[in-house]
Write an enzyme that holds these catalytic residues in place. Structure first.
Site, PDB file in Angstrom:
ATOM      1  N   ASP A  93       4.980   6.270  12.173  1.00 39.59           N
ATOM      2  CA  ASP A  93       6.201   5.472  12.039  1.00 39.59           C
ATOM      3  C   ASP A  93       7.024   5.498  13.326  1.00 39.59           C
ATOM      4  OD1 ASP A  93       6.422   8.153  11.238  1.00 39.59           O
ATOM      5  OD2 ASP A  93       8.218   7.808  10.061  1.00 39.59           O
ATOM      6  N   GLU A 140       4.016  11.044  14.598  1.00 43.75           N
ATOM      7  CA  GLU A 140       3.664  10.362  13.349  1.00 43.75           C
ATOM      8  C   GLU A 140       3.821   8.850  13.546  1.00 43.75           C
ATOM      9  OE1 GLU A 140       5.456  11.924   9.749  1.00 43.75           O
ATOM     10  OE2 GLU A 140       3.893  10.966   8.534  1.00 43.75           O
ATOM     11  N   HIS A 166      15.472   7.989  11.466  1.00 43.28           N
ATOM     12  CA  HIS A 166      15.488   7.180  10.240  1.00 43.28           C
ATOM     13  C   HIS A 166      16.917   6.982   9.746  1.00 43.28           C
ATOM     14  CE1 HIS A 166      11.187   7.084   9.518  1.00 43.28           C
ATOM     15  NE2 HIS A 166      11.107   8.387   9.653  1.00 43.28           N
ATOM     16  N   HIS A 193       8.633  17.986  11.399  1.00 42.44           N
ATOM     17  CA  HIS A 193       7.783  18.595  10.387  1.00 42.44           C
ATOM     18  C   HIS A 193       6.314  18.532  10.753  1.00 42.44           C
ATOM     19  CE1 HIS A 193       6.559  14.646   8.338  1.00 42.44           C
ATOM     20  NE2 HIS A 193       7.258  14.330   9.396  1.00 42.44           N
ATOM     21  N   ASP A 195      12.777  13.105  13.042  1.00 41.20           N
ATOM     22  CA  ASP A 195      12.977  13.011  11.587  1.00 41.20           C
ATOM     23  C   ASP A 195      14.191  13.812  11.082  1.00 41.20           C
ATOM     24  OD1 ASP A 195      10.868  11.321  11.108  1.00 41.20           O
ATOM     25  OD2 ASP A 195       9.465  12.893  10.559  1.00 41.20           O
ATOM     26  N   HIS A 230       7.902  12.688  18.402  1.00 44.33           N
ATOM     27  CA  HIS A 230       7.144  12.939  17.174  1.00 44.33           C
ATOM     28  C   HIS A 230       6.027  11.903  17.101  1.00 44.33           C
ATOM     29  CE1 HIS A 230       6.066  13.809  13.142  1.00 44.33           C
ATOM     30  NE2 HIS A 230       6.985  13.116  12.503  1.00 44.33           N
ATOM     31  N   TYR A 232      16.093  13.088   1.443  1.00 43.62           N
ATOM     32  CA  TYR A 232      15.226  13.178   2.620  1.00 43.62           C
ATOM     33  C   TYR A 232      14.845  14.636   2.904  1.00 43.62           C
ATOM     34  CZ  TYR A 232      13.263  12.102   7.145  1.00 43.62           C
ATOM     35  OH  TYR A 232      12.397  11.967   8.202  1.00 43.62           O
ATOM     36  N   HIS A 275       4.597   7.508   1.971  1.00 43.54           N
ATOM     37  CA  HIS A 275       3.597   8.480   1.492  1.00 43.54           C
ATOM     38  C   HIS A 275       4.071   9.307   0.288  1.00 43.54           C
ATOM     39  CE1 HIS A 275       5.533  10.865   4.612  1.00 43.54           C
ATOM     40  NE2 HIS A 275       4.786  10.400   5.579  1.00 43.54           N
TER      41      HIS A 275
HETATM   42 FE1  FEO Z   1       7.426  12.398  10.385  1.00 44.96          FE
HETATM   43 FE2  FEO Z   1       9.415   9.695  10.406  1.00 44.96          FE
HETATM   44  O1  FEO Z   1       7.847  10.612  10.636  1.00 44.96           O
END
Ligand code: FEO
Length: 401
Positions: A86, A84, A228, A148, A167, A82, A195, A28
């Site tokens: 991913d 999100e 990640h 986040h 994250d 989380h 990051y 994104h």
């Molecule tokens: Fe906020 Fe890795 O997703």
């Protein structure tokens, strides 16, 4: 068990079972030139628990890694730190495939997951900051609101002292090396900073509060298992210290000069300003927006004291790549910067004025009105640019120790 994709043991009862996204280049709006990974973790207790999942297209890879340790049908608990996509994108497939007893998440996570999926499984909130037994493994979960997303949380596996930080403390790097100390330090340092700059910078205040509360615990964790890139088994206190520096916006004597140019007039101005800023004692990073990506500019701003933005006038507007950068900056909210606008113009100075106004909106302390040159700068104009660079650097050196 031998499977096409294998798990990696992190401790006696914890395994990495994530997926590596070697070819990801855009996250994104963030240039992920080294790809990424989506880390999921299997915890073996009396029951089997999966902490987070992976992006939807990587479901089979995750299941293969899980199968290399246990039959996936033995997963009874799924923890969603989380929501999100991913990290939650393949939750529906996972639930359909293994029929777990429950999905555990934060209080806010219950509603967030419900807004994403119609999961055919109980989704239950975990208590905040209190130990809870999950299938025979004792976890303590801490809400990490706006780190986040509103529902984000961090989990500590007691006994193993492994912190699952979703994250936070991550980086976008694809590699078979699962530990940060197995990769070149310069890559780890740069990607950790990139990051933070591009994901967490707007949330520096909640991150600072989290570090006040849990910084020592995170520093003392045996492993920081982020969602990640490689995970941390060495240097945990160092990465926490870096996060503190970035949250506090402790700047160096550094000037970032970023510009677009049509006929090299604004580029010449940028180079002359850079020359002066260097003479004035500042470290200079000059970035042309036909080459530099917005996310790399943000990374450079992490420790910068000043930001200068140059734009030529194009049909009465700032140049599109400059508008792109400034729009990105509005969301990322870099703080404690001084700066100014500059640029070449033909018959209207609208572009430099627009940049000036946008920098004001960004709360950049403007040190002067836009520095503009009509059409092509001559030596006298470039000398004025160089002098401005010198003055700016002097101000930076005055304010930054
Ligand atoms: Fe906020 Fe890795 O997703």
């Amino acid at each position: 068990m031998d499977r096409p994709f294998q798990a990696l043991r992190i401790s006696d009862r914890v395994f990495w079972v994530g997926a590596i996204d070697w070819t990801l280049r855009d996250f994104h709006g963030y240039l992920t030139s080294r790809g990424s990974s989506y880390n999921a973790f299997l915890v073996l207790g009396d029951q089997v628990t999966l902490v987070d999942t992976v992006k939807k297209p990587f479901f089979d890879e995750m299941m293969s890694r899980i199968s290399s340790v246990v039959d996936p049908a033995r997963i009874r608990n799924v923890v969603s730190l989380h929501a999100e996509l991913d990290h939650s994108g393949c939750l529906p497939q996972l639930v359909a495939a293994v029929r777990p007893d429950r999905v555990l998440t934060s209080k806010a996570g219950v509603a967030t997951l419900a807004a994403h999926f119609d999961l055919d499984v109980p989704v239950e909130p975990v208590p905040n900051a209190a130990a809870v037994d999950v299938g025979g493994a004792r976890f303590t979960f801490h809400e990490a609101r706006m780190l986040h997303w509103p529902e984000s949380m961090i989990g500590v596996l007691d006994g193993d002292n492994i912190m699952f930080t979703q994250d936070a403390f991550g980086m976008h790097v694809a590699s078979h090396e699962r530990f940060a100390d197995e990769l070149p330090a310069d890559i780890v340092d740069y990607e950790t900073a990139k990051y933070f700059a591009n994901v967490l910078m707007p949330y520096s205040s909640p991150m600072s509060k989290l570090l006040d509360k849990l910084g020592d615990v995170i520093s003392g964790a045996k492993v920081i298992a982020t969602d990640h890139g490689p995970i941390w088994r060495r240097g945990q206190a160092d990465v926490v210290a870096k996060y503190r520096t970035w949250c506090d916006r402790r700047a160096a004597r550094k000037v970032v000069i970023v510009y677009a140019s049509m006929w090299q007039s604004t580029a010449s101005m940028a180079r002359a300003i850079a020359e002066g800023a260097h003479e004035g004692g500042a470290r200079v990073k000059l970035m042309a927006l036909d080459q530099a990506h917005r996310s790399d500019v943000l990374t450079e701003l992490l420790d910068a004291a000043a930001l200068l933005v140059g734009s030529p006038n194009l049909n009465g507007q700032m140049f599109p790549t400059v508008a792109d950068l400034l729009t990105y900056l509005k969301g990322m909210k870099p703080r404690n910067l001084i700066g100014a606008a500059f640029g070449s113009y033909g018959w209207s100075t609208t572009a430099a004025d627009q940049v000036h106004e946008t920098l004001k909106e960004l709360k950049v302390e403007l040190v002067r009105e836009p520095l503009v040159v009509k059409y092509v700068p001559r030596d006298a104009d470039l000398l004025a640019c160089r002098e401005f660079g010198r003055q700016l650097a002097a101000k930076v050196c005055e304010t930054v120790a």
